[in-house]
Enzyme design. Structure first.
Site, PDB file in Angstrom:
ATOM      1  N   ASN A  15       6.142 -26.770   8.085  1.00  0.00           N
ATOM      2  CA  ASN A  15       5.060 -26.713   7.101  1.00  0.00           C
ATOM      3  C   ASN A  15       5.534 -26.087   5.785  1.00  0.00           C
ATOM      4  O   ASN A  15       5.114 -26.506   4.713  1.00  0.00           O
ATOM      5  CB  ASN A  15       3.881 -25.900   7.654  1.00  0.00           C
ATOM      6  CG  ASN A  15       3.076 -26.691   8.667  1.00  0.00           C
ATOM      7  OD1 ASN A  15       3.085 -27.916   8.645  1.00  0.00           O
ATOM      8  ND2 ASN A  15       2.391 -26.005   9.562  1.00  0.00           N
ATOM      9  N   PHE A  54      -3.843 -18.451   8.879  1.00  0.00           N
ATOM     10  CA  PHE A  54      -3.730 -19.784   9.474  1.00  0.00           C
ATOM     11  C   PHE A  54      -3.043 -20.700   8.484  1.00  0.00           C
ATOM     12  O   PHE A  54      -3.361 -20.679   7.287  1.00  0.00           O
ATOM     13  CB  PHE A  54      -5.124 -20.328   9.803  1.00  0.00           C
ATOM     14  CG  PHE A  54      -5.917 -19.462  10.757  1.00  0.00           C
ATOM     15  CD1 PHE A  54      -5.963 -19.756  12.113  1.00  0.00           C
ATOM     16  CD2 PHE A  54      -6.594 -18.339  10.298  1.00  0.00           C
ATOM     17  CE1 PHE A  54      -6.684 -18.964  12.987  1.00  0.00           C
ATOM     18  CE2 PHE A  54      -7.323 -17.534  11.174  1.00  0.00           C
ATOM     19  CZ  PHE A  54      -7.367 -17.842  12.522  1.00  0.00           C
ATOM     20  N   GLU A  55      -2.147 -21.538   8.989  1.00  0.00           N
ATOM     21  CA  GLU A  55      -1.308 -22.347   8.105  1.00  0.00           C
ATOM     22  C   GLU A  55      -2.106 -23.312   7.234  1.00  0.00           C
ATOM     23  O   GLU A  55      -1.609 -23.814   6.233  1.00  0.00           O
ATOM     24  CB  GLU A  55      -0.257 -23.105   8.916  1.00  0.00           C
ATOM     25  CG  GLU A  55      -0.863 -24.080   9.921  1.00  0.00           C
ATOM     26  CD  GLU A  55       0.129 -24.507  10.997  1.00  0.00           C
ATOM     27  OE1 GLU A  55       1.213 -23.928  11.071  1.00  0.00           O
ATOM     28  OE2 GLU A  55      -0.212 -25.408  11.765  1.00  0.00           O
ATOM     29  N   LEU A  56      -3.352 -23.589   7.599  1.00  0.00           N
ATOM     30  CA  LEU A  56      -4.171 -24.487   6.779  1.00  0.00           C
ATOM     31  C   LEU A  56      -4.482 -23.869   5.418  1.00  0.00           C
ATOM     32  O   LEU A  56      -4.963 -24.569   4.521  1.00  0.00           O
ATOM     33  CB  LEU A  56      -5.502 -24.809   7.473  1.00  0.00           C
ATOM     34  CG  LEU A  56      -5.469 -25.296   8.921  1.00  0.00           C
ATOM     35  CD1 LEU A  56      -6.868 -25.695   9.358  1.00  0.00           C
ATOM     36  CD2 LEU A  56      -4.525 -26.474   9.080  1.00  0.00           C
ATOM     37  N   THR A  84      -1.923 -23.833   1.783  1.00  0.00           N
ATOM     38  CA  THR A  84      -0.882 -23.563   2.776  1.00  0.00           C
ATOM     39  C   THR A  84       0.236 -22.731   2.153  1.00  0.00           C
ATOM     40  O   THR A  84       0.754 -21.810   2.783  1.00  0.00           O
ATOM     41  CB  THR A  84      -0.330 -24.895   3.321  1.00  0.00           C
ATOM     42  OG1 THR A  84      -1.385 -25.545   4.042  1.00  0.00           O
ATOM     43  CG2 THR A  84       0.858 -24.678   4.236  1.00  0.00           C
TER      44      THR A  84
END
Lengths: 255, 303, 303, 255
Positions: free
Chosen positions: C104, D50-52, D82
């Site tokens: 990510n 949280f990666e979101l 992110t």
């Protein structure tokens, strides 16, 4: 013919460089007025990007002295981060910008950092702000300057905002991805850069200015045509629009 | 329950800004400049500060004039609507001040590198300029993928970042709106964050719109209630820019003596922001109020 | 007056997504995934697409199963609540699909490099991992200032980015809220931006809150009105996640035949999103509605 | 004593690693439950990232199956990008994270990319997601795994998420700024890493598991103490809190 100040002539000349629909990265002071004038006349679809993190395609609804005045935020298209404005610039999404300066040389390099030696300067100036970025990264940029011999020097003391460096090929060698100054608008005339030599050259001389004045106020032997064309003065309409944005004449010298 | 972080401005400056600290200020560029905090640093006679900011408008000049500053890392120091910052000029020309020259983009990348926890970020600006002559944090490099020439910008990690926001709760949750400048990067990059807020509100107010939050509460060290804290710079939603104050300051600061008189009146002569606002007077204050309101369309954060 | 950019989804996909295009999708990670647009690409039988996204949930798997995809640049391809993406597995294991593996963070930096107009960004992640074995856009470098080891991430510049937003005006001004993932970077990095919006509103609505805008209108190529466009992923302010749809898809896609039956029903069997929603049925739709509302505190953008 | 599933034991063991006030980067599935359980019991001041692009210091107000469920956005401290969540991680602001995986080796290297050869794998797995970043950049991280011989291998086929590489000093040599796996929680026991050799070692064995099972399900000759201590089972209170967050037993195997 309408009477106008030297600054009004300069702002008008600057505004005329904005084509309709262009994306303009708008700086402080005279450049801000130039953008507003263009939007209010021939370039209603120009989009303005401001280094504070503002993008807007309409003029501010009230006169502003600076880009951080709240009317410039009102109904903006985007209020974001400086990094977002810079992203658009560095990517190559900006067609045009305007920069003011204290010292310029024949290749259009601009100095707004220090007059004299960097360590022991005669005058320390405010610095780059966004000017270096605009000079490096806009599709083209236009310099707006007072035309005085101490400001128009053969070689600037410090390159804050790169022009054509030492001549043809320099920008590419430095790694600059695009751009370069396309015009210089001064208190005496309008200048461009020879596409081959990258040296500054006169395009039009302001009404009432003698070519000899340009020669004597320029710190290098500048070539001048015999009878240079005159800069077209501001129209009544342009003045009317301009004065709506600067009602007190704060920037255009009528106070 | 998270910890309450509310305190008075003098406490916050005393606790988190030490002599020699590096302090990010004015990261909104022209808006939301925490003048209240700069003035308190002057009252507390902080020494050897390193000031970090893109375009400080006149706050950096005021701190320099008061002798608080050893070094400036900035893109531009002056007075946005008039030009020169005279204390800045005097201090530099008299070799009392070190300047590391940035552009707005290199400052953005320096703070973003600090924010991202990497030692540098690449850019395509400042190539061919003399900025690397007056900034050791700029160095030309070659891209490992394309071979193109790039300008690497060294990370800046301020000790303290001071941000003027519209509203905060006592736990450090806060809403900021308007143009945001480098504020997000500066908060993320800094060890301590001091928020000065026009209003203190209940956590439910901030929680109703987590997208309007500038930085997470757990990273905030102090929350200070300081109405008009950004005057004379504008605060979206609260007050317009006080242009006259910038013009007056320009005149006053032409000489060191003039600056000292100005400082005696507007900084040393008022013990806190409340007294400063009293001195401005209600007429002046009212002239800066918003006349045209524009209320944001609601968004639903439900489930 | 700026140009109107409103068009139907099939027009937008036809005009801006070509065979071989690189397309960023699902940049909100789990929320606001533009399933409507992916399904339209399948109906239009796009070929040789390069899909770009951090965590695509099942949309990438659906496009891969339909034979639209040549390459995936992603951190994770599967089904968030169940694990495997079976079409993805089948296509890779049968060597019909190239994958460039990101994390990510490396995907964030790749799109941010694209957004910032630089060819790479440095990070401290993936060092020592095998990601560079399956991603030529990752390369270890040394910091020019500190000498420390860093992972350089090569820029990604998608041809098209498709974003599902809550509301947009016909000119490309749009509000997005909730967790934003990589959406800002993806928009800035892409050549074309297609917005699918739950609602089309007047420009005044968007202009009332320019901080809620994801990307400037002048960069937007198409605005599509597509209610329920992100189903089965959640859309903050509009509908919850439809977990059952993810579970059903998992079962259906275990075999290629099962996937084809699923596709015949939910993609080829509905000519547009309206028909898709009809097929879901009003009971299903109502079960996803927000039950608990939370309205954002207003902000004043006046002067 | 309460009855509980194997997953409930694992989640409880994971939750106990969260100290109050710690900043936890929360992953998908069991890690998400572990964080919620810790918040609901001994670590009410833990902060979740949280990666979101979500930061929250309160538990979601309703059960969630995944971090993108809208209750997890409701009254969050921060809804951002992110990149902002990753900034906090890469800077070193994250104390702890949890990662699930498909294949692990004795140095805690984790594989969630492919079983077998990368080019022609037996099984292609979903990939890193944020796991590689957490393993590289969190202060410490904990692996949660099914304990099977095919998953516990001497050397993983692909390092998606670095553990201690090939032993002491490896992370430093690679340039990783901090961290490393501090524990492995499996279906059979809880493991840590020897600070000198960096090899995985048993800490506690789950109730009812024979040491021989661990030996046979581990793909390298693992040293086991004569009588390893037992993992403390979930308390009634822990189970009650846990079941509030997973009422259908979706994650904890009661469906």
């Amino acid at each position: 013919m309408a009477s106008y100040t030297s600054q009004e002539l300069m702002v008008t000349a600057a505004a005329r460089h904005v084509a309709d629909g262009e994306v303009v990265f708008v700086g402080m002071r005279l450049p801000l007025l130039g953008f507003l004038l263009a939007k209010g006349t021939h370039a209603p679809n120009a989009v303005g990007i401001f280094e504070l993190g503002i993008v807007r395609d309409s003029a501010a609804p009230a006169p502003i002295l600076t880009m951080g005045d709240l009317p410039n935020l009102y109904r903006a298209n985007w209020l974001a981060d400086t990094g977002d404005a810079m992203a658009l610039l560095q990517q190559g999404r900006v067609d045009l910008s305007f920069i003011g300066g204290a010292q310029v040389d024949l290749y259009g390099n601009l100095n707004t950092t220090c007059i004299g030696d960097l360590q022991l300067p005669e005058t320390r100036l405010p610095g780059s702000g966004g000017a270096c970025d605009l000079a490096c990264l806009a599709g083209r940029h236009i310099l707006i300057m007072a035309h005085q011999r101490r400001r128009f020097v053969p070689r600037v003391d410090y390159i804050t905002s790169p022009g054509y460096g030492d001549g043809p090929g320099w920008r590419r060698r430095m790694g600059l991805p695009r751009g370069g100054p396309s015009a210089v608008i001064t208190t005496l005339g309008c200048f461009s850069f020879d596409p081959r030599s990258r040296r500054m050259r006169l395009e039009t001389i302001h009404p009432g200015v003698a070519p000899e004045t340009i020669r004597s106020e320029t710190g290098w032997p500048i070539d001048l045509p015999e009878a240079p064309p005159e800069t077209t003065p501001p129209t009544e309409f342009e003045l009317k629009v301009l004065r709506r944005f600067d009602p007190q004449g704060y920037w255009t010298g009528r106070r | 329950m998270p910890a309450e972080k509310r305190m008075r401005l003098d406490e916050a400056i005393d606790r988190f800004v030490e002599d020699g600290s590096s302090v990010a200020l004015g990261t909104g560029l022209e808006t939301c400049i925490p003048f209240c905090a700069g003035h308190e640093m002057i009252r507390q006679k902080k020494q050897n500060l390193v000031l970090i900011g893109p375009i400080s408008d006149i706050l950096f000049d005021q701190l320099i004039g008061a002798g608080c500053v050893r070094k400036v890392q900035a893109a531009w120091v002056g007075n946005v609507i008039t030009g020169s910052g005279y204390n800045f000029r005097r201090a530099y020309e008299q070799k009392r001040l070190v300047v590391e020259d940035h552009s707005n983009l290199t400052m953005t990348m320096a703070l973003r590198a600090g924010a991202m926890g990497v030692p540098f970020m690449p850019s395509k600006t400042a190539l061919g300029s003399d900025l690397p002559r007056s900034n050791p944090g700029l160095k030309a490099i070659v891209c490992p993928f394309t071979g193109e020439r790039l300008m690497a910008v060294s990370a800046i990690r301020p000790d303290v970042c001071i941000i003027a926001v519209q509203r905060a709760d006592p736990f450090g949750n806060a809403h900021a709106w308007g143009n945001l400048g480098l504020s997000k990067e500066a908060c993320l990059a800094s060890e301590h964050i001091i928020l000065t807020a026009e209003r203190i509100v209940a956590p439910e107010v901030i929680g109703s719109d987590p997208n309007r939050v500038l930085t997470p509460a757990f990273r905030v060290s102090a929350v200070v209630h300081e109405p008009w804290g950004a005057h004379p710079s504008p605060m979206p939603g609260f007050y317009n820019r006080d242009h006259q104050a910038f013009l007056d300051y320009q005149e006053a600061s032409r000489t060191a003596e003039g600056y000292n008189r100005w400082k005696a009146t507007w900084i040393d002569g008022v013990s806190d922001r409340k007294k400063y606002v009293d001195r401005l007077g209600s007429e002046r204050i009212q002239s800066l109020a918003l006349r045209e309101h524009l209320i944001s369309e609601p968004a639903d954060f439900g489930y």
